[in-house]
Design a protein around this motif. Structure first.
Motif, PDB file in Angstrom:
ATOM      1  N   GLY A 185      13.115  14.510  13.204  1.00 35.14           N
ATOM      2  CA  GLY A 185      12.092  15.046  12.308  1.00 35.14           C
ATOM      3  C   GLY A 185      11.624  14.038  11.280  1.00 35.14           C
ATOM      4  N   PRO A 186      10.516  14.338  10.628  1.00 38.57           N
ATOM      5  CA  PRO A 186       9.944  13.389   9.669  1.00 38.57           C
ATOM      6  C   PRO A 186      10.413  13.587   8.220  1.00 38.57           C
ATOM      7  CG  PRO A 186       8.377  15.148  10.097  1.00 38.57           C
ATOM      8  CD  PRO A 186       9.611  15.472  10.872  1.00 38.57           C
ATOM      9  N   GLU A 187      11.170  14.644   7.940  1.00 37.38           N
ATOM     10  CA  GLU A 187      11.460  14.971   6.539  1.00 37.38           C
ATOM     11  C   GLU A 187      12.425  13.983   5.897  1.00 37.38           C
ATOM     12  OE1 GLU A 187      11.784  17.229   8.978  1.00 37.38           O
ATOM     13  OE2 GLU A 187       9.938  18.350   8.651  1.00 37.38           O
ATOM     14  N   ASP A 188      13.544  13.715   6.570  1.00 37.06           N
ATOM     15  CA  ASP A 188      14.531  12.813   5.977  1.00 37.06           C
ATOM     16  C   ASP A 188      13.980  11.397   5.802  1.00 37.06           C
ATOM     17  OD1 ASP A 188      15.299  14.928   7.614  1.00 37.06           O
ATOM     18  OD2 ASP A 188      17.377  14.324   7.675  1.00 37.06           O
ATOM     19  N   PRO A 189      13.255  10.867   6.804  1.00 36.25           N
ATOM     20  CA  PRO A 189      12.617   9.555   6.559  1.00 36.25           C
ATOM     21  C   PRO A 189      11.644   9.598   5.385  1.00 36.25           C
ATOM     22  CG  PRO A 189      12.611  10.030   8.895  1.00 36.25           C
ATOM     23  CD  PRO A 189      13.087  11.267   8.216  1.00 36.25           C
ATOM     24  N   SER A 190      10.905  10.704   5.253  1.00 36.28           N
ATOM     25  CA  SER A 190       9.980  10.825   4.115  1.00 36.28           C
ATOM     26  C   SER A 190      10.762  10.763   2.809  1.00 36.28           C
ATOM     27  CB  SER A 190       9.218  12.148   4.180  1.00 36.28           C
ATOM     28  OG  SER A 190       8.497  12.239   5.360  1.00 36.28           O
ATOM     29  N   LEU A 191      11.900  11.425   2.819  1.00 38.84           N
ATOM     30  CA  LEU A 191      12.770  11.415   1.637  1.00 38.84           C
ATOM     31  C   LEU A 191      13.161   9.979   1.290  1.00 38.84           C
ATOM     32  CD1 LEU A 191      15.686  13.859   1.059  1.00 38.84           C
ATOM     33  CD2 LEU A 191      16.221  11.453   1.078  1.00 38.84           C
ATOM     34  N   GLN A 192      13.547   9.218   2.309  1.00 33.26           N
ATOM     35  CA  GLN A 192      13.975   7.842   2.035  1.00 33.26           C
ATOM     36  C   GLN A 192      12.785   6.954   1.661  1.00 33.26           C
ATOM     37  OE1 GLN A 192      16.099   5.835   5.162  1.00 33.26           O
ATOM     38  NE2 GLN A 192      16.866   4.268   3.770  1.00 33.26           N
ATOM     39  N   ILE A 193      11.639   7.221   2.255  1.00 28.90           N
ATOM     40  CA  ILE A 193      10.450   6.437   1.900  1.00 28.90           C
ATOM     41  C   ILE A 193      10.110   6.656   0.423  1.00 28.90           C
ATOM     42  CG2 ILE A 193       7.943   6.271   2.275  1.00 28.90           C
ATOM     43  CD1 ILE A 193       8.591   6.852   5.296  1.00 28.90           C
ATOM     44  N   GLY A 194      10.158   7.918   0.001  1.00 32.90           N
ATOM     45  CA  GLY A 194       9.893   8.243  -1.408  1.00 32.90           C
ATOM     46  C   GLY A 194      10.908   7.570  -2.319  1.00 32.90           C
ATOM     47  N   ALA A 195      12.175   7.637  -1.915  1.00 39.20           N
ATOM     48  CA  ALA A 195      13.230   7.018  -2.725  1.00 39.20           C
ATOM     49  C   ALA A 195      13.032   5.507  -2.804  1.00 39.20           C
ATOM     50  CB  ALA A 195      14.596   7.352  -2.136  1.00 39.20           C
ATOM     51  N   GLY A 196      12.614   4.916  -1.691  1.00 41.09           N
ATOM     52  CA  GLY A 196      12.404   3.467  -1.655  1.00 41.09           C
ATOM     53  C   GLY A 196      11.262   3.032  -2.557  1.00 41.09           C
ATOM     54  N   ILE A 197      10.186   3.796  -2.547  1.00 39.72           N
ATOM     55  CA  ILE A 197       9.041   3.463  -3.418  1.00 39.72           C
ATOM     56  C   ILE A 197       9.473   3.557  -4.883  1.00 39.72           C
ATOM     57  CG2 ILE A 197       6.812   4.363  -4.212  1.00 39.72           C
ATOM     58  CD1 ILE A 197       6.252   5.095  -1.259  1.00 39.72           C
ATOM     59  N   ALA A 198      10.218   4.626  -5.190  1.00 42.91           N
ATOM     60  CA  ALA A 198      10.698   4.812  -6.567  1.00 42.91           C
ATOM     61  C   ALA A 198      11.612   3.665  -6.975  1.00 42.91           C
ATOM     62  CB  ALA A 198      11.422   6.144  -6.679  1.00 42.91           C
ATOM     63  N   SER A 199      12.466   3.288  -6.053  1.00 43.59           N
ATOM     64  CA  SER A 199      13.417   2.219  -6.345  1.00 43.59           C
ATOM     65  C   SER A 199      12.688   0.895  -6.632  1.00 43.59           C
ATOM     66  CB  SER A 199      14.368   2.065  -5.153  1.00 43.59           C
ATOM     67  OG  SER A 199      15.156   0.930  -5.309  1.00 43.59           O
ATOM     68  N   LEU A 200      11.676   0.607  -5.825  1.00 43.62           N
ATOM     69  CA  LEU A 200      10.909  -0.625  -6.015  1.00 43.62           C
ATOM     70  C   LEU A 200      10.263  -0.649  -7.405  1.00 43.62           C
ATOM     71  CD1 LEU A 200       9.567  -3.194  -4.664  1.00 43.62           C
ATOM     72  CD2 LEU A 200       7.619  -1.717  -4.238  1.00 43.62           C
ATOM     73  N   LEU A 201       9.658   0.489  -7.762  1.00 41.31           N
ATOM     74  CA  LEU A 201       8.987   0.556  -9.073  1.00 41.31           C
ATOM     75  C   LEU A 201      10.001   0.392 -10.206  1.00 41.31           C
ATOM     76  CD1 LEU A 201       6.418   3.433  -8.525  1.00 41.31           C
ATOM     77  CD2 LEU A 201       5.916   1.033  -8.929  1.00 41.31           C
ATOM     78  N   GLY A 202      11.105   1.111 -10.084  1.00 43.16           N
ATOM     79  CA  GLY A 202      12.136   1.059 -11.136  1.00 43.16           C
ATOM     80  C   GLY A 202      12.685  -0.345 -11.309  1.00 43.16           C
ATOM     81  N   GLU A 203      12.892  -0.998 -10.171  1.00 38.64           N
ATOM     82  CA  GLU A 203      13.454  -2.342 -10.224  1.00 38.64           C
ATOM     83  C   GLU A 203      12.478  -3.307 -10.894  1.00 38.64           C
ATOM     84  OE1 GLU A 203      15.750  -5.311  -7.122  1.00 38.64           O
ATOM     85  OE2 GLU A 203      14.711  -3.552  -6.380  1.00 38.64           O
ATOM     86  N   LYS A 204      11.215  -3.214 -10.496  1.00 35.42           N
ATOM     87  CA  LYS A 204      10.235  -4.134 -11.056  1.00 35.42           C
ATOM     88  C   LYS A 204       9.969  -3.848 -12.531  1.00 35.42           C
ATOM     89  CE  LYS A 204       9.465  -6.408  -7.252  1.00 35.42           C
ATOM     90  NZ  LYS A 204      10.009  -7.766  -7.142  1.00 35.42           N
ATOM     91  N   LEU A 205      10.146  -2.609 -12.917  1.00 38.01           N
ATOM     92  CA  LEU A 205       9.936  -2.257 -14.327  1.00 38.01           C
ATOM     93  C   LEU A 205      11.206  -2.453 -15.157  1.00 38.01           C
ATOM     94  CD1 LEU A 205       7.783   0.952 -13.851  1.00 38.01           C
ATOM     95  CD2 LEU A 205       7.042  -1.165 -14.925  1.00 38.01           C
ATOM     96  N   ARG A 206      12.231  -2.916 -14.524  1.00 33.45           N
ATOM     97  CA  ARG A 206      13.522  -3.214 -15.183  1.00 33.45           C
ATOM     98  C   ARG A 206      14.008  -2.025 -16.009  1.00 33.45           C
ATOM     99  NH1 ARG A 206      12.059  -9.021 -17.595  1.00 33.45           N
ATOM    100  NH2 ARG A 206      11.267  -9.953 -15.694  1.00 33.45           N
ATOM    101  N   LEU A 207      14.072  -0.918 -15.330  1.00 32.49           N
ATOM    102  CA  LEU A 207      14.605   0.273 -16.008  1.00 32.49           C
ATOM    103  C   LEU A 207      16.091   0.089 -16.258  1.00 32.49           C
ATOM    104  CD1 LEU A 207      12.976   3.272 -14.115  1.00 32.49           C
ATOM    105  CD2 LEU A 207      12.219   2.215 -16.224  1.00 32.49           C
ATOM    106  N   SER A 208      16.620   0.855 -17.206  1.00 32.40           N
ATOM    107  CA  SER A 208      18.045   0.790 -17.496  1.00 32.40           C
ATOM    108  C   SER A 208      18.842   1.257 -16.276  1.00 32.40           C
ATOM    109  CB  SER A 208      18.371   1.706 -18.678  1.00 32.40           C
ATOM    110  OG  SER A 208      18.089   3.042 -18.314  1.00 32.40           O
TER     111      SER A 208
END
Lengths: 598, 424
Positions: free
Chosen positions: A142-165
């Motif tokens: 199914g597509p749901e779990d990959p979507s979950l990881q895709i969303g998490a990955g995008i969030a992670s990229l943004l957080g990392e580049k923004l140097r969040l705590s």
């Protein structure tokens, strides 16, 4: 109070203002991390929504291009497309995207608990491509779990580049995961619940706000592009006759057993294939594709892909109970084959498919045997979906709300709760560790199990408190009396009550100093006035609340909630440690002799 | 670094959004095209009478556009055509949930419910169809057709009262067309609302005075309303216009007989009235004798003057004892309605046979007693005697009808006069 002890500072409920630090120094100093985090959550939701829209377009278009524009592809396509695409996927997974195997739920949990919220963006791209190819070519995923990881990955990229705590970074992946899942399911409540229930494991305002904002914004984006229609069109269900609840209970039992079979098969074969020679990994997805294509070739193409179109058909009574039963069984087999082969893809849609078919089969059979049953087959399909979700994924709250959200019909809530609870209990009895936790352990990761955490009995102050070994004095008593009482006991502190009902404590050393200075006749209330009053505990407080104060107050009073002057007991550090020790000993006994022993 | 990064992220997000918009447009147009392609194939298959192929095609179409209600409706119709009733119903219910006021869906569900014997549901959906939304332009016609269909359904359920209500509601919606009014008149007749039936037939005749169906219907309605003179006129016109079916001719003959034999007809002299009563009395006496013979009952000997008057025997053939269910023709149908309100014929139990014999003997005695008095000149002077004689005629015709079956000719006319005297 207690929640705050285990929460990160931003989510603290201790009463002090949570720590906020500037995101970056600026003249205006406007943007602080907490509000920025919420804004970021919305932004993550929008990007995740866009990504999920693209992902859906990708896997549905892949299916049309590779298999057929018809729901019944040509036999040659059924055999060749999944197997050949499987080989391509294997090469991609082995040589280009090595971390995209599996569903994506555990990877997101690993990001949260192991990698400080970091998910390599390459994995996101790999997940997108490989999952779209796998689902589009007919692998039973199914597509749901990959979507979950895709969303998490995008969030992670943004957080990392923004140097969040670090605390924020750890939270950012679940926020993205909720956004991805919400967009994939078109169901924001279920997504939020799933992430809270299975990934983060706790409710707190700081987390919830961000997760909800991300989920809602992603769903808005998804609906803007793909429409606001629910995932399933469910025929009207109407009020459920109380006598019919028994029929749903039977569905709960069948669903529970099917869940156990499903997860045992996956766990067994995954371990075997994981231990197979490395070269076989090149062939496993292709072989899985061939077997699934064979199932389709033999007359059951419904088991290929996510299968939402067929769930819709099942809900509209398009199959006999025998066909529905066969489809449920074949889908379990096909999903097991696809998943254990290491093909990237999710388990949610197949679980819902199995549940819908099983529910429809049980419902139709019950209708056949008891014609006076009034519930439509669609209702059984719907309840079956929730039942399998509760039994297999082991997310009981999510399973209930998901059914309500995808159907939009709240009359089904009682059957859903009954059936889901039965399936959940059966599944837990037969397989104590949930599937995602067991899979992570097979992969060598010790991720925290939310179910185990939920099931852990909470130690409270009442489990450690005892009677005081000194008589309770009032503030009017003289110092000499207090000194005498304290010298006769082993307590580290003497607690006395003030006229306003507050409690204060004094050490033996302080009392001795006062006596030496000739202040033995002074009333106790004048002693230690510079000290604050003792923190009050109640018997139902979690025990870790006592731990937070024990350094400053070696003996803590436990008082009645309705009468603060009524002392119910005291706790000292040894009492607390003894309580933890007793609980640890009980867990060992339970694990040795309990159901988890196997 | 961070503001720059934020700006880059925003730019990337806008670019991503633009890409998604274009990808989505392409995807949606592809989905739409494929959906329409499969839908077209399904329509062709359905038109070619291949519902099973159509089902597969419509399912394919739905795969690309799973919320398209038109596709769902056609799939449901294909399933209906392939007699996959529960499957069709399930789709229709889903559609109905989305559009409870959609008349097409309501009508399909009404038909399904009617087939499944779910009367209440069928009525609900029929009403939903009537008062719901039809496609633009077709609404009046479809609404009228649906109400007519509902009326037929109700009449099939023998619910004449509700059918009558639906027909009354239908009248204002009728177009100015003789066939439409005739159709509704016929339905009114079936719903036993003869008055409105006659009105509708008369309306049809105003639009087309030579409408044979309207003339026949008007004759029948007038006959049932005991307006035998009007009935005879309408039926004569119908026959003149080429309506030569046996039912119409039989009804016309009976109407004429009633007019001919009715002693209470307006505008006749007292002498003529007395003569008709004498004639009716003799006819009834003969009927009693014949029925007793058929029933093998020996009646007390009657006086010599019991012979029927010359010229009447030919027009009043002996009644044929027939089973009640084997009647045919319009008159028998009408007579059946009269009889429907009474108790059924007594069973052939020895005790009941004895009772019948006793009853007929009693009537025979009354006939014998009255025979001397039933003379034209006496009746002319004594209206009470005239009423008594006609009362006895009525009793004889009723009892013999119960014992020996539906009479014909003059006896039928007398029986109808006894039960439904002509409306003045």
């Amino acid at each position: 109070m207690s929640e705050g002890a285990s929460s990160p500072p931003a989510a603290s409920g201790s009463g002090t203002r949570p720590h906020t630090r500037r995101l970056w120094p600026s003249r205006h100093q406007i943007i602080r991390e907490e509000p920025f985090f919420l804004l970021l959550a919305i932004f993550i939701g929008i990007l995740s929504g866009l990504a999920v829209v693209c992902f859906r377009i990708a896997y549905l278009s892949t299916r049309t291009w590779l298999l057929s524009t018809s729901l019944s592809p040509a036999p040659s396509h059924l055999l060749l497309v999944p197997s050949l695409t499987g080989i391509v996927i294997a090469l991609l997974v082995i040589y280009v995207f090595p971390y995209v195997r599996g569903s994506g739920v555990n990877q997101t949990k690993a990001a949260l608990y192991i990698y400080n919220g970091r998910i390599p963006f390459r994995t996101v791209i790999g997940k997108f491509i490989c999952s779209a190819l796998a689902i589009g070519s007919g692998q039973s995923l199914g597509p749901e779990d990959p979507s979950l990881q895709i969303g998490a990955g995008i969030a992670s990229l943004l957080g990392e580049k923004l140097r969040l705590s670090r605390e924020r970074m750890r939270l950012i992946a679940p926020v993205g995961a909720a956004a991805g899942l919400a967009a994939a399911f078109n169901a924001p409540i279920s997504a939020v619940l799933f992430v809270i229930e299975e990934v983060i494991g706790r409710w707190s305002a700081g987390v919830l706000g961000a997760v909800v904002l991300a989920a809602v914004s992603s769903v808005v984006v998804e609906r803007w592009f793909l429409g606001s229609e629910p995932l399933f069109r469910v025929p009207p269900i109407g009020a459920v006759n109380p006598s019919e609840l028994l029929a749903y209970a039977v569905l709960g039992v069948v669903g529970g057993i099917a869940s156990v079979v499903f997860l045992k098969l996956i766990l067994f074969f995954r371990l075997r294939l994981k231990n197979a020679p490395r070269w076989t990994q090149h062939l496993q997805p292709g072989a899985a594709g061939l077997l699934i294509g064979l199932i389709g070739y033999l007359g059951f193409p419904q088991v290929m892909g996510a299968g939402y179109a067929y769930m819709d058909q099942a809900m509209h009574s398009q199959y006999t109970w025998q066909i529905l039963g066969i489809l449920a069984g074949l889908k379990i087999l096909a999903t097991t084959i696809s998943f254990v082969s290491g093909t990237p893809g999710g388990m949610f849609a197949p679980t819902l498919f199995v549940g819908a078919m099983l529910g429809g089969s049980v419902g139709a059979l019950e209708h056949h045997l008891l014609p006076n049953l009034s519930g439509p087959i669609g209702a059984y399909c719907l309840v079956g979906m929730g039942t399998l979700f509760a039994g297999f994924i082991r997310a009981p709250m999510t399973s209930v709300f998901m059914v309500l959200e995808v159907s939009g019909d709240y009359t089904i809530i009682v059957p859903v709760i009954i059936s889901n609870t039965i399936a959940y209990v059966i599944s837990r009895a037969a397989q104590p560790t949930p599937i995602f936790d067991e899979l992570s352990r097979q992969s060598g990761l010790d991720l925290p199990s939310m179910e185990e955490q939920r099931e852990q009995p909470l130690l409270r102050v009442e489990d450690a408190m005892r009677a005081p070994r000194t008589p309770m004095l009032t503030g009017e008593e003289p110092v000499k009396v207090a000194l005498r009482e304290l010298e006769q006991s082993t307590e580290p502190l003497l607690l006395f009550r003030l006229p306003d009902g507050m409690w204060r404590g004094v050490t033996r050393k302080k009392l001795a100093e006062l006596a030496d200075q000739g202040d033995a006749e002074l009333p106790l209330k004048t002693v230690g006035a510079e000290n604050s009053v003792a923190p009050l505990l109640h018997p139902d407080h979690p025990l870790d609340t006592a731990l937070r104060h024990i350094y400053d107050w070696p003996l803590l009073p436990v008082v009645h909630r309705a009468d603060l002057t009524q002392l119910q007991g005291v706790v000292a550090l040894p009492d607390i440690l003894n309580a933890y020790r007793r609980r640890a000993a009980r867990s060992i006994v339970h694990n040795v002799g309990g159901p988890g022993a196997d | 670094m961070r503001p720059l990064f934020l700006a880059l992220v925003v730019i990337a997000a806008v670019a991503f959004c633009t890409v998604t918009v274009f990808a989505n447009r392409f995807y949606q147009s592809t989905q739409l095209r494929l959906g329409q392609m499969w839908f077209g194939r399904g329509e062709a298959a359905l038109a070619a009478g291949q519902p099973k192929a159509a089902i597969q095609d419509f399912r394919n179409a739905l795969y690309y556009s799973h919320d398209d209600r038109r596709y769902r409706l056609r799939l449901a119709e294909a399933l209906l055509a392939a007699t996959h009733i529960p499957e069709a119903q399930s789709y229709l219910l889903t559609l109905w949930q989305d559009e409870p006021s959609n008349s097409t869906i309501n009508l399909q569900l009404a038909r399904l419910s009617a087939k499944q014997g779910q009367t209440q549901a069928a009525l609900r959906y029929y009403h939903g169809a009537i008062y719901g939304l039809w496609p633009e332009g077709a609404a009046p016609v479809r609404r009228r057709q649906t109400r007519l269909e509902l009326t037929h359904y109700l009449l099939g359920l023998h619910d004449a009262t509700q059918a009558d209500g639906e027909l009354i509601a239908l009248i204002p919606e009728l177009p100015r067309s003789a066939p439409a009014h005739t159709e509704v008149g016929e339905l009114f007749l079936r719903a036993e609302d003869q008055y409105r039936a006659l009105q509708e037939f008369e309306e049809a005749l105003r639009l087309n005075p030579k409408d044979r169906a309207a003339l026949q219907g008007a004759g029948e309605a007038a006959f049932q309303l005991s307006r035998y003179s009007d009935a005879a006129q309408y039926l004569e016109r119908a026959v003149r216009n080429g309506q030569h079916d046996p039912g119409t001719e039989e009804l016309l003959a009976t109407s004429r007989l009633i007019l001919e034999w009715n002693p209470y007809a307006p505008g006749i002299s007292s002498k003529q009235r007395a003569a008709r009563i004498v004639q009716a009395f003799r006819q009834a006496r003969q009927r009693l004798q014949q029925c007793a013979t058929v029933k093998d009952i020996t009646l007390a000997p009657a006086s010599a003057s019991a012979a029927p008057p010359a010229g009447t025997t030919a027009s009043t053939p002996a009644a044929t004892p027939a089973p009640r269910n084997s009647r045919s023709g319009l008159v028998a149908k009408i007579f059946g309605k009269i009889e429907a309100g009474k108790s059924a014929a007594p069973a052939a139990h020895p005790k009941s046979i004895q009772l019948d014999a006793d009853r007929m003997q009693q009537l025979q005695q009354q006939v014998t007693q009255m025979s001397r008095g039933v003379r034209t000149y006496k009746l002319e002077r004594d209206p009470q005697l005239a009423d008594l004689a006609m009362g006895l005629v009525s009793q004889i015709e009723s009892v013999t009808a119960q014992q020996c079956g539906t009479p014909k000719g003059a006896d039928l006319a007398l029986l109808l006069l006894a039960h439904q005297p002509e409306e003045q």
